[in-house]
Design a protein around this motif. Structure first.
Motif, PDB file in Angstrom:
ATOM      1  N   SER A  96      29.412  31.456  44.022  1.00  0.00           N
ATOM      2  CA  SER A  96      30.123  30.721  45.070  1.00  0.00           C
ATOM      3  C   SER A  96      31.035  29.702  44.413  1.00  0.00           C
ATOM      4  CB  SER A  96      29.132  30.017  46.009  1.00  0.00           C
ATOM      5  OG  SER A  96      28.342  29.095  45.289  1.00  0.00           O
ATOM      6  N   LEU A  97      32.028  29.250  45.165  1.00  0.00           N
ATOM      7  CA  LEU A  97      32.942  28.234  44.654  1.00  0.00           C
ATOM      8  C   LEU A  97      32.187  26.936  44.444  1.00  0.00           C
ATOM      9  CD1 LEU A  97      35.878  27.424  43.989  1.00  0.00           C
ATOM     10  CD2 LEU A  97      36.117  26.739  46.382  1.00  0.00           C
ATOM     11  N   ASP A  98      32.201  26.433  43.264  1.00  0.00           N
ATOM     12  CA  ASP A  98      31.477  25.208  42.941  1.00  0.00           C
ATOM     13  C   ASP A  98      32.303  24.414  41.946  1.00  0.00           C
ATOM     14  OD1 ASP A  98      29.761  23.184  42.292  1.00  0.00           O
ATOM     15  OD2 ASP A  98      28.118  24.458  41.617  1.00  0.00           O
ATOM     16  N   ASP A  99      32.887  23.313  42.419  1.00  0.00           N
ATOM     17  CA  ASP A  99      33.770  22.536  41.554  1.00  0.00           C
ATOM     18  C   ASP A  99      33.009  21.858  40.420  1.00  0.00           C
ATOM     19  OD1 ASP A  99      36.468  21.692  41.064  1.00  0.00           O
ATOM     20  OD2 ASP A  99      35.839  19.672  41.616  1.00  0.00           O
ATOM     21  N   SER A 100      31.691  21.759  40.560  1.00  0.00           N
ATOM     22  CA  SER A 100      30.886  21.194  39.487  1.00  0.00           C
ATOM     23  C   SER A 100      30.612  22.218  38.394  1.00  0.00           C
ATOM     24  CB  SER A 100      29.552  20.666  40.032  1.00  0.00           C
ATOM     25  OG  SER A 100      29.772  19.590  40.920  1.00  0.00           O
ATOM     26  N   ASN A 101      30.964  23.470  38.652  1.00  0.00           N
ATOM     27  CA  ASN A 101      30.740  24.536  37.678  1.00  0.00           C
ATOM     28  C   ASN A 101      31.993  25.395  37.556  1.00  0.00           C
ATOM     29  OD1 ASN A 101      27.748  24.724  36.668  1.00  0.00           O
ATOM     30  ND2 ASN A 101      27.646  24.085  38.828  1.00  0.00           N
ATOM     31  N   PRO A 102      32.970  24.923  36.800  1.00  0.00           N
ATOM     32  CA  PRO A 102      34.226  25.678  36.636  1.00  0.00           C
ATOM     33  C   PRO A 102      33.960  27.089  36.129  1.00  0.00           C
ATOM     34  CG  PRO A 102      34.408  23.475  35.686  1.00  0.00           C
ATOM     35  CD  PRO A 102      32.969  23.666  36.041  1.00  0.00           C
ATOM     36  N   PHE A 103      34.696  28.050  36.673  1.00  0.00           N
ATOM     37  CA  PHE A 103      34.619  29.461  36.267  1.00  0.00           C
ATOM     38  C   PHE A 103      33.244  30.089  36.547  1.00  0.00           C
ATOM     39  CE2 PHE A 103      37.532  27.278  33.276  1.00  0.00           C
ATOM     40  CZ  PHE A 103      38.716  27.872  33.686  1.00  0.00           C
ATOM     41  N   LEU A 104      32.517  29.499  37.504  1.00  0.00           N
ATOM     42  CA  LEU A 104      31.194  30.038  37.820  1.00  0.00           C
ATOM     43  C   LEU A 104      31.289  31.493  38.268  1.00  0.00           C
ATOM     44  CD1 LEU A 104      28.164  29.732  38.278  1.00  0.00           C
ATOM     45  CD2 LEU A 104      28.663  28.779  40.539  1.00  0.00           C
ATOM     46  N   ILE A 105      32.222  31.794  39.169  1.00  0.00           N
ATOM     47  CA  ILE A 105      32.345  33.166  39.682  1.00  0.00           C
ATOM     48  C   ILE A 105      32.691  34.125  38.534  1.00  0.00           C
ATOM     49  CG2 ILE A 105      33.688  34.677  41.200  1.00  0.00           C
ATOM     50  CD1 ILE A 105      33.953  32.353  43.146  1.00  0.00           C
ATOM     51  N   GLN A 106      33.585  33.705  37.660  1.00  0.00           N
ATOM     52  CA  GLN A 106      33.963  34.571  36.537  1.00  0.00           C
ATOM     53  C   GLN A 106      32.773  34.862  35.624  1.00  0.00           C
ATOM     54  OE1 GLN A 106      35.659  32.057  37.722  1.00  0.00           O
ATOM     55  NE2 GLN A 106      37.888  32.358  37.602  1.00  0.00           N
ATOM     56  N   TRP A 107      31.916  33.856  35.393  1.00  0.00           N
ATOM     57  CA  TRP A 107      30.752  34.092  34.545  1.00  0.00           C
ATOM     58  C   TRP A 107      29.711  34.968  35.236  1.00  0.00           C
ATOM     59  CZ3 TRP A 107      31.772  33.941  29.860  1.00  0.00           C
ATOM     60  CH2 TRP A 107      32.529  32.919  29.271  1.00  0.00           C
ATOM     61  N   VAL A 108      29.620  34.850  36.563  1.00  0.00           N
ATOM     62  CA  VAL A 108      28.729  35.747  37.305  1.00  0.00           C
ATOM     63  C   VAL A 108      29.220  37.190  37.159  1.00  0.00           C
ATOM     64  CG1 VAL A 108      27.931  36.427  39.600  1.00  0.00           C
ATOM     65  CG2 VAL A 108      27.897  34.016  38.936  1.00  0.00           C
ATOM     66  N   VAL A 109      30.513  37.397  37.320  1.00  0.00           N
ATOM     67  CA  VAL A 109      31.091  38.738  37.164  1.00  0.00           C
ATOM     68  C   VAL A 109      30.786  39.277  35.767  1.00  0.00           C
ATOM     69  CG1 VAL A 109      33.244  40.050  37.042  1.00  0.00           C
ATOM     70  CG2 VAL A 109      32.920  38.342  38.839  1.00  0.00           C
TER      71      VAL A 109
END
Length: 524
Positions: free
Chosen positions: A455-468
């Motif tokens: 999910s979009l989380d400004d406290s975790n930049p690139f979170l979605i990319q790392w999940v992918v």
């Protein structure tokens, strides 16, 4: 000796430039700062040494009798000029270096520099002589192994203990250059028995990150010694370590200082020599956490450097990987203390967060990846910690809660920023082309956990990319993990639109569900 970048420092005393391996480019003998100096007769250096010895007697007298300090100005000026003469004579001239060394000038210089700590005179006059003396030691040792050996015998450990945490930045820089020039594999072993010197180098880099010499000492020498790094890290974690504290000049006597509000000195301070420096024992219970973070940052800097790790570096860094992984596995849950207010132990949590950063960079290195993929308990602890912070961030509002609003660039609201992203990144790295780890994550119910974190989380930049990235590595050539995600989608446990955004879709083939990559799969 490691490779040196082209450092240039402008010297007030000479107006000439300084480079690594040679602290002064000025030349009193040749008259041309761009060429080597001429050789000089031994008798000239003997005369300079005689002047130096005579002046040093005046310094000794002033140390014993403070009333003599007012007569010391001319002696300090003579000492300064002697050091300048010797310093310039040593520039890229081994003959002069050898002549000066064979007169035992190095021993006299070191003894004199050590005396400077006891003087209570005007700072500028003393600092100029102090700096020139260190510059001489740097030049006489430059590219001259015999001189390096003699400098080491006289300077180690006392001179380095005194100078590496001196309040004057130039003294710290020059003493760092001497240490860098003199170190070799045998002398590194001596540092293991004098860890305060090694830790002072890290502290010098922390205070002066722009200075090249502490950085080069750590990256070109310290990081090649796993035993030293392990001992340093353990000592930084210790709740007690002595610090050499310098008092400003002029300063009162010790008993007066202890009872002033200007320079409060606790009873834990003990006298180092007679007046200017004191050993203080840190016992605040926190250890040197910031220094640990600095050391970990330097390990990262070495790994991600433009110059890749060499074959000779790999054995040492595999040992560093063992230290980092074992420490992380043992203490990673300390970050859960950040969910409470006030934070119970935020400095140790910061060190743990940096351990994770190091592990991410190490697993991105193909030479270190295999060792960490097989490290016992590492993947299990990462999945466990990811689950705990995911639940903690969902149940209550705290430092691990999802932040959907975008902040201004550079606005860092908490020390745990990016922590969840890096946990998932580490899972992805350790599962890269490794079926055992892919299966382990499935058995630990880590796949639903990772998908739920997308999910979009400004406290975790690139979170979605790392999940992918993690899902790709988890499903590559692993039909069981693919089937699990496909069944989750059919049961509504995985969002089809989210899977599509991640570059996957579920296709029904007869009675079987198949997870496949879409043609427009986004890059990781």
């Amino acid at each position: 000796m490691g490779k040196c970048p082209p450092v240039r420092i402008l010297q007030k005393e000479t107006g000439q430039h300084v480079g690594p391996g040679c602290l002064s480019r000025g030349s009193q003998f040749s008259g041309d700062p761009l060429h080597c100096v001429e050789t000089a007769p031994r008798t000239i250096f003997q005369r300079v040494l005689d002047i130096l010895k005579k002046s040093s007697h005046a310094v000794e007298l002033a140390c014993r009798d403070p009333s003599q300090v007012e007569h010391l100005a001319s002696s300090l000026q003579l000492i300064t000029e002697c050091f300048r003469c010797l310093r310039n004579a040593c520039i890229e001239c081994s003959v002069n270096q050898n002549s000066i060394r064979n007169l035992d000038t190095i021993g006299v210089a070191v003894d004199l520099i050590l005396l400077f700590r006891e003087l209570q005179v005007e700072p500028e006059a003393l600092l100029t002589a102090f700096r020139c003396g260190l510059q001489f030691l740097g030049n006489v040792a430059s590219r001259n192994e015999d001189s390096q050996a003699i400098v080491w015998v006289h300077a180690f450990p006392e001179l380095f203990l005194s100078c590496l945490n001196h309040p004057d930045k130039k003294i710290v820089a020059y003493s760092s250059m001497i240490l860098f020039t003199s170190l070799n594999s045998e002398r590194m072993k001596e540092l293991e028995e004098n860890l305060n010197i090694a830790i002072n180098v890290v502290e010098a880099h922390q205070k002066q990150p722009e200075s090249e010499w502490p950085f080069l000492i750590i990256t070109d020498h310290f990081l090649k010694s796993p035993e030293l790094v392990k001992a340093m890290y353990a000592k930084m974690s210790n709740q007690e370590r002595k610090y050499l504290v310098w008092l400003p000049l002029p300063c009162p006597h010790l008993e007066e200082v202890r009872h002033t509000t200007l320079y409060p000195i606790s009873p834990d301070y003990t006298v180092h020599f007679r007046s200017r420096a004191f050993w203080h024992r840190n016992s605040d219970g926190k250890g040197d956490v910031q220094l640990k973070v600095t050391l970990l940052d330097l390990i990262i800097a070495k790994i991600v450097s433009e110059e890749p790790l060499t074959k000779d570096d790999i054995p040492a860094f595999l040992s560093h990987a063992e230290l980092i992984a074992s420490t992380f596995v043992g203490q990673c849950k300390v970050v859960l203390g950040l969910t409470s207010e006030p934070h119970a132990d935020d400095e140790e949590a910061l060190a743990t967060i940096r351990l994770l950063d190091v592990l991410c960079e190490m697993t991105a290195n193909t030479d270190l990846l295999g060792y960490l993929q097989a490290y016992p308990g590492l993947l299990e602890r990462v999945i466990d910690l990811l689950r705990l912070i995911h639940v903690a961030g969902s149940d209550t509002t705290n430092i691990f809660s999802t932040s959907g609003c975008m902040k201004a660039e550079g606005d860092v609201s908490n020390m745990a920023e990016g922590f969840k992203s890096h946990l998932i990144r580490l899972v992805g790295n350790t599962c890269y082309k490794n079926k055992d780890n892919q299966d382990k994550v499935r058995e630990l119910d880590g796949i639903p956990l990772i998908l739920d974190s997308c999910s979009l989380d400004d406290s975790n930049p690139f979170l979605i990319q790392w999940v992918v990235y993690a899902i790709r590595n988890l499903t590559e050539d692993n039909s069981q993990n693919q089937d699990l995600i496909a069944k989750m989608e059919e049961q509504g446990l995985a969002d089809a639109s989210l899977l599509k955004k991640m570059g996957f879709e579920v296709e029904k083939r007869g009675d079987k569900l198949v997870l496949k990559a879409t043609s427009d799969t986004p890059p990781p």
